[in-house]
Scaffold this active site. Sequence first.
Site, PDB file in Angstrom:
ATOM      1  N   THR A  71       0.841  -1.206   0.000  1.00  0.00           N
ATOM      2  CA  THR A  71       0.000   0.000   0.000  1.00  0.00           C
ATOM      3  C   THR A  71       0.874   1.254   0.000  1.00  0.00           C
ATOM      4  O   THR A  71       0.651   2.177  -0.796  1.00  0.00           O
ATOM      5  CB  THR A  71      -0.938  -0.006   1.230  1.00  0.00           C
ATOM      6  OG1 THR A  71      -1.772  -1.160   1.132  1.00  0.00           O
ATOM      7  CG2 THR A  71      -1.782   1.246   1.313  1.00  0.00           C
ATOM      8  N   ASN A 148      -5.037  -9.348  -8.109  1.00  0.00           N
ATOM      9  CA  ASN A 148      -5.175 -10.084  -6.855  1.00  0.00           C
ATOM     10  C   ASN A 148      -6.422 -10.958  -6.806  1.00  0.00           C
ATOM     11  O   ASN A 148      -6.446 -11.975  -6.127  1.00  0.00           O
ATOM     12  CB  ASN A 148      -5.169  -9.110  -5.671  1.00  0.00           C
ATOM     13  CG  ASN A 148      -6.055  -7.911  -5.873  1.00  0.00           C
ATOM     14  OD1 ASN A 148      -5.883  -7.162  -6.841  1.00  0.00           O
ATOM     15  ND2 ASN A 148      -7.025  -7.723  -5.012  1.00  0.00           N
ATOM     16  N   GLN A 176       1.260  -9.068  -6.359  1.00  0.00           N
ATOM     17  CA  GLN A 176       0.820 -10.465  -6.519  1.00  0.00           C
ATOM     18  C   GLN A 176       1.705 -11.254  -7.473  1.00  0.00           C
ATOM     19  O   GLN A 176       1.740 -12.483  -7.406  1.00  0.00           O
ATOM     20  CB  GLN A 176      -0.633 -10.518  -7.024  1.00  0.00           C
ATOM     21  CG  GLN A 176      -1.658 -10.021  -6.023  1.00  0.00           C
ATOM     22  CD  GLN A 176      -1.813 -10.934  -4.811  1.00  0.00           C
ATOM     23  OE1 GLN A 176      -1.384 -12.088  -4.789  1.00  0.00           O
ATOM     24  NE2 GLN A 176      -2.436 -10.403  -3.764  1.00  0.00           N
ATOM     25  N   SER A 196       5.577  -6.553  -1.978  1.00  0.00           N
ATOM     26  CA  SER A 196       5.155  -6.704  -0.581  1.00  0.00           C
ATOM     27  C   SER A 196       5.631  -8.045  -0.053  1.00  0.00           C
ATOM     28  O   SER A 196       5.499  -9.069  -0.733  1.00  0.00           O
ATOM     29  CB  SER A 196       3.632  -6.601  -0.499  1.00  0.00           C
ATOM     30  OG  SER A 196       3.203  -6.819   0.819  1.00  0.00           O
ATOM     31  N   HIS A 198       4.568  -9.917   2.586  1.00  0.00           N
ATOM     32  CA  HIS A 198       3.677 -10.931   3.168  1.00  0.00           C
ATOM     33  C   HIS A 198       2.935 -11.775   2.128  1.00  0.00           C
ATOM     34  O   HIS A 198       2.234 -12.716   2.483  1.00  0.00           O
ATOM     35  CB  HIS A 198       2.708 -10.303   4.181  1.00  0.00           C
ATOM     36  CG  HIS A 198       1.589  -9.498   3.622  1.00  0.00           C
ATOM     37  ND1 HIS A 198       0.294  -9.967   3.583  1.00  0.00           N
ATOM     38  CD2 HIS A 198       1.537  -8.245   3.113  1.00  0.00           C
ATOM     39  CE1 HIS A 198      -0.495  -9.027   3.077  1.00  0.00           C
ATOM     40  NE2 HIS A 198       0.241  -7.971   2.786  1.00  0.00           N
ATOM     41  N   THR A 234      12.918   5.191  11.198  1.00  0.00           N
ATOM     42  CA  THR A 234      13.809   4.082  11.574  1.00  0.00           C
ATOM     43  C   THR A 234      13.294   2.801  10.939  1.00  0.00           C
ATOM     44  O   THR A 234      12.104   2.500  10.998  1.00  0.00           O
ATOM     45  CB  THR A 234      13.866   3.958  13.112  1.00  0.00           C
ATOM     46  OG1 THR A 234      14.359   5.187  13.625  1.00  0.00           O
ATOM     47  CG2 THR A 234      14.767   2.816  13.550  1.00  0.00           C
ATOM     48  N   CYS A 321      -9.147  -7.132   1.047  1.00  0.00           N
ATOM     49  CA  CYS A 321      -9.378  -5.834   1.656  1.00  0.00           C
ATOM     50  C   CYS A 321     -10.810  -5.385   1.424  1.00  0.00           C
ATOM     51  O   CYS A 321     -11.362  -4.622   2.192  1.00  0.00           O
ATOM     52  CB  CYS A 321      -8.418  -4.807   1.071  1.00  0.00           C
ATOM     53  SG  CYS A 321      -6.819  -5.497   0.704  1.00  0.00           S
TER      54      CYS A 321
HETATM   55  N1  PLP Z   1      -1.562  -4.535  -4.386  1.00  0.00           N
HETATM   56  C1  PLP Z   1      -2.120  -5.742  -4.550  1.00  0.00           C
HETATM   57  C2  PLP Z   1      -2.342  -6.253  -5.931  1.00  0.00           C
HETATM   58  C3  PLP Z   1      -2.499  -6.499  -3.449  1.00  0.00           C
HETATM   59  O1  PLP Z   1      -3.051  -7.692  -3.619  1.00  0.00           O
HETATM   60  C4  PLP Z   1      -2.278  -5.963  -2.141  1.00  0.00           C
HETATM   61  C5  PLP Z   1      -2.701  -6.708  -0.948  1.00  0.00           C
HETATM   62  O2  PLP Z   1      -3.724  -7.342  -0.904  1.00  0.00           O
HETATM   63  C6  PLP Z   1      -1.670  -4.712  -2.029  1.00  0.00           C
HETATM   64  C7  PLP Z   1      -1.327  -4.024  -3.174  1.00  0.00           C
HETATM   65  C8  PLP Z   1      -1.408  -4.084  -0.704  1.00  0.00           C
HETATM   66  O3  PLP Z   1      -0.252  -4.666  -0.107  1.00  0.00           O
HETATM   67  P1  PLP Z   1      -0.026  -4.573   1.470  1.00  0.00           P
HETATM   68  O4  PLP Z   1      -1.008  -5.489   2.106  1.00  0.00           O
HETATM   69  O5  PLP Z   1       1.401  -5.025   1.652  1.00  0.00           O
HETATM   70  O6  PLP Z   1      -0.213  -3.151   1.863  1.00  0.00           O
END
Ligand code: PLP
Length: 382
Positions: A71, A148, A176, A196, A198, A234, A321
Site C-alpha cells: 500500500t 489479486n 501479486q 510486498s 507478506h 527508523t 481488503c
Molecule cells: N496490491 C495488490 C495487488 C495487493 O493484492 C495488495 C494486498 O492485498 C496490495 C497491493 C497491498 O499490499 P499490502 O497489504 O502489503 O499493503
Amino acid sequence: MPVYLDHNATTPLDATVLDTMMPFLREQFGNPSSPHRFGRRTRAAIDAAREQVAALVKVHASQVIFTSGGTESNNLAIKGVAAADEPGILAIGATEHPSVIEPARALAVHGWRVKEITVDREGRVHPELFRETIAARPRLVSLMYANNETGVIQDVPTLASAARSQGVVFHTDAVQAAGKLALDFPSSGVHLMSLSAHKINGPQGVGALVVDKAIECRPLLHGGGQERDRRSGTENVAGIVGFGAAASLAIDQMGVRTAHFMELRTRLESALRAIGGVAIFGAGANRLPNTVYFGLRDIDGETLILGLDRKGFACASGSACGSVRHEPSHVLRAMQVESDLAIGAIRVSFGAGNNERDVDDFAAALAMEIQRLRPPSRRRAV
Ligand code: PLP
C-alpha cells in the site's frame, strides 16, 4: 485441521524466514543509523536484505526503497511521481487494487485527472486500446502486473514499452506477481514496481518500491533521511531481514512451486466443471498459477465462504481488503460480469503448503454447500 486457501490475501510466515528474523527481534536491536557496532550490525543486515530483494526482480540494490508494504509502495509511486511533475492525466487500470485507485483519486485536489484503462471480458488490457490511452499523453500510468482477485497477468513488457516510447512514466503493482512469476525489472520496461513481503511467505508490514534511476519520485515521509532520503523513519529491521529471506526463498522455490500450483489449479478447475453451473473468471487469459476465481449464479459469495469456513476451508469472496463490503467486485464489473454472477464470486489461492487432498476435500465441501444454498428449483445431483 482447517485448510487455508487464501494466499493472495496473505501467506504464512515461512519457518526459515522467521529463524532469520529472530535475532533482530531479540539481541540485534541497534538503530541502523547509529555509528557504533550495534547500529553497524543492523545496517549490514539491511544491506544484505536489500541485495536479496533486488535479486528477486534483477535490479541494483540502490534501486530498492523499503516501505511498510504494498500500500505504501503504491502511494509512494503515484504521489511521489506526481509531486515531481505538473498536474496532468494519470491513467490507471480498471482492475487496480484500492491502494492504487485511492491515491490516484486523492490527487484530484492537486489538479490531476484520472483516466481509467479498460479491460476486456477476460480482464486483459489490449495493446491497441492502451495506445489510445498513451495518445492522450498521461504523465503517469499505473497498471498492475497480476490481479489479486482473478490472477490475470497483463502483458506489462509490451504495454510499458509503448508508454516508454512516448516518454510516459510507467508504474506496476507487482505485489501479486512477485515470487509467482520470474520478474525482470530492467527488461520489463517499467520505471517503478511495488512489492510486498507478506505475499511471499515473509512478514506483514514490509514492502519495497523499486525505482528506475532516471525517475524522480519525491518522498511521502520526511524526517531522518533514511533510505537515502526517499523514505524517512527508523527501519523495520526484522521485517526487512525477513523480506530478504523470503525473496531468496521465492527465487529458489519458484520453479517447483509453479509446477505444483498448476497441478492444483487444473485439478480444482476440473472439479468445478464437474460440479456444473460454475464460471471461471479470466479463464481465457494468462493467469497466476495459484489463483482460481469463479462465480456461481443465485448464491451469495459471502454466505458461501462462511459455510465453507464452518467446514474448515478458508477462501475469499473477493479481494481480501474489500471482502467486508457486500457489493460486486469492481474487478468483475470492469470485466462486464453480470452482477448476479459476480455476487457469487469465490477466490481460491494456493500456497506452498496445499496439496491435492486439500483440493479434493474443498471441492466436495463446495458441492455440498452449493446444494444447500441453491434454490430448490436449480438443484442438481452432485
Ligand atoms: N496490491 C495488490 C495487488 C495487493 O493484492 C495488495 C494486498 O492485498 C496490495 C497491493 C497491498 O499490499 P499490502 O497489504 O502489503 O499493503
